[in-house]
Enzyme design. Structure first.
Site: not given
Ligand code: JCF
Length: 670
Positions: A112, A114, A116, A223, A312, A406, A409, A424, A430
């Site tokens: 999946e 992740k 933010d 999720y 990450k 400049c 030049c 310039c 130049c």
């Molecule tokens: O997208 C996410 N930040 C994300 C966080 C996705 C996941 O499948 C996660 C999670 C945090 C904990 N799954 C768990 C168990």
């Protein structure tokens, strides 16, 4: 000498302070990567000296302290966080441990993205949303029900067969477009902006007034399940995600099964490549063992499950010292301030130079030489200095001064009224401007001279051998072979590439000659409108203004360019040396392109092409691509995880195409 105990105490102090700013104020003082580094250092000390662990150490809790402004909610099942892997090795180690503990040789995963954002838990009873809570410290979170109810993507009632009671976990996030729009407004109001979409989302979710949350275009991706009653669970995570989807909950379109750990790593690379194009931020990918029974076997350690790991991406932001600022001169004479930095690892590479854009930006961000600054490198984008860590400012910083002359030049530098950019005034006197003009002339989308690198151009301009683009076509193989870093082979390749480039197209040539404000699209429009070079040279302002996309400023630059005798003689010389192009039959043009007159807006991510490719293909067929949806928009192309543009299209009744629909149009079948 600092002892381990002293260092641990100092780290705890710093981490407490940063965690407070991050979680409570939604205003982090340092980049996440710096926080992670401090955290890992403390963790390492505590592993080596367990006697130094204190109950209040930041390592002893998951996530944030609950805030008193919201009612506490005790999670029925703790909300886990994920362990992180920062390298392939750490991923393989995780996999090996999972194999050993489960006794399975093969483990199938789901990968999946992740998101933010912020983890939340949604509780539905008899299919009705009754509670939404943040993760908090994993056991107790904050009640944010009123705010979460304002998020359109969160169903207030589940569709289909809902369990008596179910807790669903997901991530609330702010799409990038919404984030930028929000910061634009805050800035216009003179208010403090948010440093990233996650903090903006956190700020929105923790508003005391839900009406404010409602104005932020928050989204959610689900999720996982928490506690559930009165329902037969599926046996795999993939099936569970399908179940969530059938209840009407948003589940990422980017989730994919992976047969083994190698397939997981392949998917990581694919998502990393898509990252810059996605309409929301992801900071890595999550690998989850698909078989739910095996998960039970694997169990969890203190803060995180043993059946999942977050891999990450390299952090896109890091902090370092700004050593100096120098000014680079571009092909139009524009002076760009360039930061010289203490080398820092960011976005997967070591960076020691970054752009500061222009003087206004430097002043707006209040960046001074000697400051600790945050550097950002996202995807293949040029690294930039995004802000100064003013709280850490040393006493001996000094302000950046724009040079009056400049640096290349020595000509005067002027900044026109109302312009952000200083230039310039040396023109082609130049050498920096000459080099810039040549680099542009030979670039891929212009004349496309393969093998004509920056270093070579520098030599040719430096020696005075090449003054204008036309001089390139007088270079001989013998002459080139004698230059630094050139052999017989590369010299002959280059001569052949120059020869090939002579057979060009009018649009490319117009782009290549570098008229100010005339980019690729405008160059094409001019080529289509005038059909050949001479009619363009002769065009008056009215004729230019009649061209789609050409406004008064562009028209003026085009006129100015062709009024210079010098430019006309370079164009003549190019033709005398054999540069040629077919003229375009302008009578036959507009009606012929299948998408002429059609306006498109792209949103979400596409599978078979990037958004940039889609844009180019639409334009090549005569269509126009704009950034925002209005009544004049003909089509909104919605890929995976579309943003608010899709909602707007639906509100305005604009036709929405999916990827297949776009492909059909582009293939001429629409
Ligand atoms: O997208 C996410 N930040 C994300 C966080 C996705 C996941 O499948 C996660 C999670 C945090 C904990 N799954 C768990 C168990």
């Amino acid at each position: 000498m600092t002892t381990a105990a002293q260092r641990a105490a100092a780290l705890r102090e710093q981490l407490h302070e940063h965690a407070y700013r991050y979680y409570v104020l939604d205003d982090p003082g340092i980049p996440d990567a710096d926080y992670d580094q401090l955290y890992r250092e403390l963790e390492a000390i505590e592993v080596e000296h367990p006697e130094l662990v204190t109950p209040d150490s930041p390592t002893q809790r998951v996530g944030a302290p609950p805030d008193s402004a919201f009612e506490p909610v005790r999670h029925r099942l703790p909300m886990l966080s994920l362990s992180n892997a920062f390298s392939e090795q750490e991923v393989r180690d995780f996999h090996r441990r999972a194999q050993q503990r489960s006794g399975e040789a093969e483990l199938r995963y789901v990968v999946e993205p992740k998101m933010d954002g912020l983890a939340v838990s949604l509780t539905y009873e008899q299919g009705v949303l009754i509670k939404a809570a943040t993760r908090g410290d994993g056991r107790t979170g904050e009640d944010v029900t009123a705010n979460v109810r304002t998020i359109h993507q969160v169903p207030l009632r589940l569709s289909g067969d809902a369990p008596a009671r179910v807790e669903i976990r997901g991530e609330i996030y702010l799409p990038l477009a919404g984030f930028r729009e929000m910061n634009r407004r805050l800035e216009a109001d003179g208010a403090k902006t948010f440093v990233n979409p996650r903090n903006a989302a956190a700020g929105a979710l923790r508003q005391l007034d839900p009406a404010i949350t409602a104005q932020r275009p928050l989204g959610i991706v689900c999720y996982a399940l928490g506690d559930i009653e009165g329902f037969r669970l599926p046996t795999t995570h993939s099936a569970l995600l399908e179940q969530l989807r059938s209840w009407g909950l948003p589940v990422s379109e980017l989730n994919q099964p992976a047969e083994d750990i190698d397939a997981c790593l392949d998917r990581y690379a694919a998502l990393q490549a898509m990252r810059a194009e996605l309409p929301f931020e992801i900071d890595g990918v999550v690998y989850k063992v698909d078989d739910l029974a095996l998960r039970e076997t694997l169990g969890q350690v203190a803060r995180a499950p043993r059946w999942a790991i977050a891999h990450k991406f390299p952090a896109e932001e890091a902090s370092t010292r700004l050593l100096d600022v120098e000014f680079q001169v571009g092909r139009t004479g524009a002076l760009t301030p360039v930061a010289r930095l203490a080398p820092v690892f960011v976005g997967g590479v070591t960076v020691s130079n970054a752009t500061l854009h222009n003087m206004d930006e430097i002043e707006r961000k209040d960046v001074r030489i000697g400051d600790q600054v945050v550097v950002r490198r996202a995807g293949d984008v040029i690294p930039e200095v995004v802000r100064a860590l003013t709280e850490q400012r040393p006493a001996d910083v000094h302000r950046v001064q724009q040079p009056p002359q400049c640096p290349v030049c020595g000509s005067d530098v002027i900044r026109a009224e109302g312009e952000a950019i200083a230039r310039c005034t040396g023109g082609l006197v130049c050498s920096a401007q000459r080099e810039g003009a040549l680099r542009h002339f030979v670039s891929r989308r212009a004349m496309d001279v393969d093998g004509m690198g920056d270093k070579l151009i520098e030599q040719l301009v430096g020696s005075g051998r090449v003054q204008s683009p036309a001089d390139l076509y007088t270079l001989t193989q013998a002459e080139l072979a004698g230059l630094e870093r050139m052999g017989e082979k590369s010299a002959s390749n280059l001569v052949a590439a120059l020869e090939r480039s002579k057979h060009t197209e009018l649009g490319r040539l117009i782009y290549a000659i570098g008229i100010r404000e005339v980019g690729e699209v405008t160059a094409q429009a001019l080529a289509q409108a005038f059909g050949d070079l001479q009619p363009l040279i002769d065009a008056d302002e009215a004729a230019l203004l009649a061209v789609p996309d050409v406004g008064p400023i562009v028209a003026q630059h085009v006129r100015l360019f062709f009024e210079q005798a010098q430019n006309l003689s370079v164009l003549q010389a190019l033709q005398d040396l054999g540069v040629n192009w077919p003229s375009i039959d302008i009578a036959a043009k507009p009606a012929e392109l299948p998408l002429s007159g059609k306006t498109f807006v792209l949103t979400g991510s596409l599978d078979t092409m990037t958004r940039d490719e889609a844009k180019q293909r639409i334009q090549a067929m005569g269509g126009k691509v704009t950034g925002s949806v209005s009544k004049k928009t003909d089509y909104v192309v919605a890929g995976a995880d579309p943003g608010s543009k899709l909602d707007k299209a639906q509100t305005l009744g604009v036709e929405v195409l999916d990827e297949a629909g776009l492909a059909a149009l582009l293939d001429g079948a629409g």
